[in-house]
Design a protein around this motif. Sequence first.
Motif, PDB file in Angstrom:
ATOM      1  N   ARG A  97       0.831  -1.206   0.000  1.00  0.00           N
ATOM      2  CA  ARG A  97       0.000   0.000   0.000  1.00  0.00           C
ATOM      3  C   ARG A  97       0.862   1.250   0.000  1.00  0.00           C
ATOM      4  O   ARG A  97       0.578   2.215  -0.696  1.00  0.00           O
ATOM      5  CB  ARG A  97      -0.892   0.035   1.237  1.00  0.00           C
ATOM      6  CG  ARG A  97      -2.063  -0.877   1.129  1.00  0.00           C
ATOM      7  CD  ARG A  97      -3.156  -0.475   2.103  1.00  0.00           C
ATOM      8  NE  ARG A  97      -4.146  -1.519   2.101  1.00  0.00           N
ATOM      9  CZ  ARG A  97      -4.124  -2.537   2.955  1.00  0.00           C
ATOM     10  NH1 ARG A  97      -3.214  -2.599   3.900  1.00  0.00           N
ATOM     11  NH2 ARG A  97      -5.026  -3.483   2.862  1.00  0.00           N
ATOM     12  N   LEU A  98       1.929   1.218   0.812  1.00  0.00           N
ATOM     13  CA  LEU A  98       2.768   2.412   0.901  1.00  0.00           C
ATOM     14  C   LEU A  98       3.571   2.639  -0.365  1.00  0.00           C
ATOM     15  O   LEU A  98       4.021   3.740  -0.619  1.00  0.00           O
ATOM     16  CB  LEU A  98       3.693   2.304   2.102  1.00  0.00           C
ATOM     17  CG  LEU A  98       2.971   2.751   3.354  1.00  0.00           C
ATOM     18  CD1 LEU A  98       3.721   2.347   4.580  1.00  0.00           C
ATOM     19  CD2 LEU A  98       2.779   4.254   3.330  1.00  0.00           C
ATOM     20  N   LEU A  99       3.768   1.603  -1.166  1.00  0.00           N
ATOM     21  CA  LEU A  99       4.422   1.808  -2.457  1.00  0.00           C
ATOM     22  C   LEU A  99       3.383   2.137  -3.525  1.00  0.00           C
ATOM     23  O   LEU A  99       3.670   2.126  -4.712  1.00  0.00           O
ATOM     24  CB  LEU A  99       5.223   0.568  -2.859  1.00  0.00           C
ATOM     25  CG  LEU A  99       6.427   0.280  -1.956  1.00  0.00           C
ATOM     26  CD1 LEU A  99       7.032  -1.067  -2.264  1.00  0.00           C
ATOM     27  CD2 LEU A  99       7.473   1.367  -2.133  1.00  0.00           C
ATOM     28  N   GLY A 100       2.150   2.418  -3.067  1.00  0.00           N
ATOM     29  CA  GLY A 100       1.121   2.861  -3.998  1.00  0.00           C
ATOM     30  C   GLY A 100       0.495   1.731  -4.796  1.00  0.00           C
ATOM     31  O   GLY A 100      -0.032   1.961  -5.880  1.00  0.00           O
ATOM     32  N   VAL A 101       0.561   0.504  -4.283  1.00  0.00           N
ATOM     33  CA  VAL A 101      -0.009  -0.636  -5.002  1.00  0.00           C
ATOM     34  C   VAL A 101      -1.100  -1.245  -4.128  1.00  0.00           C
ATOM     35  O   VAL A 101      -0.874  -1.507  -2.948  1.00  0.00           O
ATOM     36  CB  VAL A 101       1.082  -1.688  -5.282  1.00  0.00           C
ATOM     37  CG1 VAL A 101       0.476  -2.923  -5.918  1.00  0.00           C
ATOM     38  CG2 VAL A 101       2.146  -1.109  -6.169  1.00  0.00           C
ATOM     39  N   ARG A 141       2.683   7.445  -2.968  1.00  0.00           N
ATOM     40  CA  ARG A 141       3.868   7.354  -3.823  1.00  0.00           C
ATOM     41  C   ARG A 141       4.859   8.455  -3.497  1.00  0.00           C
ATOM     42  O   ARG A 141       6.041   8.327  -3.806  1.00  0.00           O
ATOM     43  CB  ARG A 141       3.459   7.466  -5.297  1.00  0.00           C
ATOM     44  CG  ARG A 141       2.872   6.181  -5.811  1.00  0.00           C
ATOM     45  CD  ARG A 141       2.470   6.304  -7.250  1.00  0.00           C
ATOM     46  NE  ARG A 141       1.268   5.518  -7.488  1.00  0.00           N
ATOM     47  CZ  ARG A 141       0.544   5.587  -8.591  1.00  0.00           C
ATOM     48  NH1 ARG A 141       0.888   6.418  -9.545  1.00  0.00           N
ATOM     49  NH2 ARG A 141      -0.514   4.836  -8.729  1.00  0.00           N
ATOM     50  N   MET A 164       8.012   4.689   3.617  1.00  0.00           N
ATOM     51  CA  MET A 164       7.938   4.317   5.022  1.00  0.00           C
ATOM     52  C   MET A 164       8.818   3.103   5.261  1.00  0.00           C
ATOM     53  O   MET A 164       8.796   2.150   4.501  1.00  0.00           O
ATOM     54  CB  MET A 164       6.503   4.002   5.423  1.00  0.00           C
ATOM     55  CG  MET A 164       6.396   3.520   6.861  1.00  0.00           C
ATOM     56  SD  MET A 164       4.746   3.782   7.519  1.00  0.00           S
ATOM     57  CE  MET A 164       4.805   2.777   8.986  1.00  0.00           C
ATOM     58  N   ALA A 174       8.735  -0.746  -7.048  1.00  0.00           N
ATOM     59  CA  ALA A 174       7.884   0.428  -7.261  1.00  0.00           C
ATOM     60  C   ALA A 174       8.157   1.064  -8.618  1.00  0.00           C
ATOM     61  O   ALA A 174       7.246   1.560  -9.281  1.00  0.00           O
ATOM     62  CB  ALA A 174       8.105   1.439  -6.147  1.00  0.00           C
ATOM     63  N   ARG A 196      14.459   0.641  -0.751  1.00  0.00           N
ATOM     64  CA  ARG A 196      13.189   0.453  -1.451  1.00  0.00           C
ATOM     65  C   ARG A 196      12.268   1.653  -1.223  1.00  0.00           C
ATOM     66  O   ARG A 196      11.586   2.095  -2.141  1.00  0.00           O
ATOM     67  CB  ARG A 196      12.505  -0.834  -0.962  1.00  0.00           C
ATOM     68  CG  ARG A 196      11.218  -1.117  -1.699  1.00  0.00           C
ATOM     69  CD  ARG A 196      10.542  -2.359  -1.183  1.00  0.00           C
ATOM     70  NE  ARG A 196      10.088  -2.192   0.186  1.00  0.00           N
ATOM     71  CZ  ARG A 196       9.439  -3.124   0.881  1.00  0.00           C
ATOM     72  NH1 ARG A 196       9.194  -4.297   0.331  1.00  0.00           N
ATOM     73  NH2 ARG A 196       9.047  -2.905   2.106  1.00  0.00           N
ATOM     74  N   SER A 197      12.265   2.182   0.027  1.00  0.00           N
ATOM     75  CA  SER A 197      11.296   3.249   0.288  1.00  0.00           C
ATOM     76  C   SER A 197      11.715   4.577  -0.346  1.00  0.00           C
ATOM     77  O   SER A 197      10.887   5.463  -0.483  1.00  0.00           O
ATOM     78  CB  SER A 197      11.041   3.400   1.791  1.00  0.00           C
ATOM     79  OG  SER A 197      12.264   3.537   2.455  1.00  0.00           O
TER      80      SER A 197
END
Lengths: 259, 273
Positions: A130-134, B87, B91, B111, B159-160
């Motif tokens: 979710r936090l990666l927008g997926v 996006r 986090m 991502a 990654r974040s």
Amino acid sequence: MNFFGAIGQSILKFLQALGFASLFLFQALFTKPRLKSFHLLLKQFYVVGVLSLPIIIFASFFVGMVLALQGYTVMVKFGAESALGQLIALSLVRELGPVLGGLLFAGRACSALTAEIALLKTTEQLDSLRLLGVDPIHRIIAPRLWAGFICLPMLVIIFNAVAIYGGYWVSVDWLGIDSGSFWSSMQSSVNYREDIINGVIKSIVFALAVTWIAVYQGYVAMPTSEGIGYATTRTVVYSSLVILALDFILTAVMFTGLK
Amino acid sequence: MLQTPATEPKVRMRGIHFSRGDRVIFDGVDVDIYPGKITAIMGPSGTGKTTLLRLMTGLLKPDSGQIFVNGENIKNYSEAQLNRMRRSMGMLFQSGALFTDMSVFDNVAFALREHTDLPESMIRDLVLMKLEAVGLRGARDLMPRELSGGMNRRVALARSIALDPDIILYDEPFAGQDPITMGMLVKLIRLLNDTLNLTTVIVSHDINETAEIADYIYLLSDGKVVAQGTPSEMQNNASAHAEQFMHGKADGPVPFHYPAPDYYQDLMRIGEE
């Protein structure tokens, strides 16, 4: 008064869960398909479908053999053993294929789906998606739901074919029934639309029900190791009961009108 | 207050109330996160620091109160709008939460592959740059299960920041790390904040590490902000809560004992049927 209150409260709770589960199903089923995520679906076909093949083939072969043995001991008393093919084929395509195939699928594939999704939730992988927008419903739930929905009917068809072969092997090679009368009694009595299609419809309904239960239970599981255990147990219990209950309803609708 | 009210906060939380079942977690919390600064949210365990991060990112919804991100109220955002907003946020979860079925490289590339149509050669370069920043370019082919706890967290950090977010949130970045890893993380967090011009929020209860890098500290206790200020202000803060927390005293406003009936009466079974 408390008693009625408690009943009302649990009904409300149930309806709320049902509403949420329905929205969840709707979102997962009608995800906009993307070429980019097709490999996810392929992977799930392998995990859910191909890896279930050994247990389905093994079980169905024995089911077919037992059906032949049991049918023979009864029918030989009436001199009707040449109709053994009919007995085996009808009981498989109408009932045993979809029901046993569905139960095996619930135990083999659905339990694994629930445990996997619940573990993804526990390790915060769903949240990090979710936090990666997926949206995890698109990425995780949808391919698993579709894979189960498509694979189970195919597994049931394989189940039926292998079980009929197992029955043939016992009837013809062991009990000495004429191979021609085995096939011809089957051919003359099994109707394509009423028996085979109805059986496939059953398996499609079961497929949707059990995969829905599996992915939903995984998604709403308590994110603890205990929660994963509970969710997996619930998946197997609910999906087995739902298969049996739906089978009764579907049989009543499909076959009671038949002569 | 040292912060200049002239700049608009990146994240503004007003009157946040949140409860889990009967347990009240937040009872009216106001927090402002200013751009370019490292803001620390501190407090004893169980005060809902992680929950605060989840509220900021829309993973949870408050019972009441307003949350503004970049000046916009996220209360009525749909899941798709939230995903778009996230996006621009990175986090770092306490557990790292790497995708266990992908290699280090694929985790960082995830991502980028998901949200862009960049050619694979460019994605490779970007991923290697992010991994270089956290010192793990050589570990790109390892799977998450092969990483140590500290490496796991650094990959999660890479990654974040893959999508170059404006805000980055760290959930207990120092918890359970050895001193070397802690030192690396402190350095990395400061470096990333300053070179990429990020806005950073750290949730932690490690006073020394956090005070070293934070520009501003909020101290949470019993569902409220009990003290706030710069690290030096906090060290000298005379309020009982700040005094207890900053100097690690066992008893104070946060009691050593979980609420219980009188000790003598409990032992003597007075008042029991």
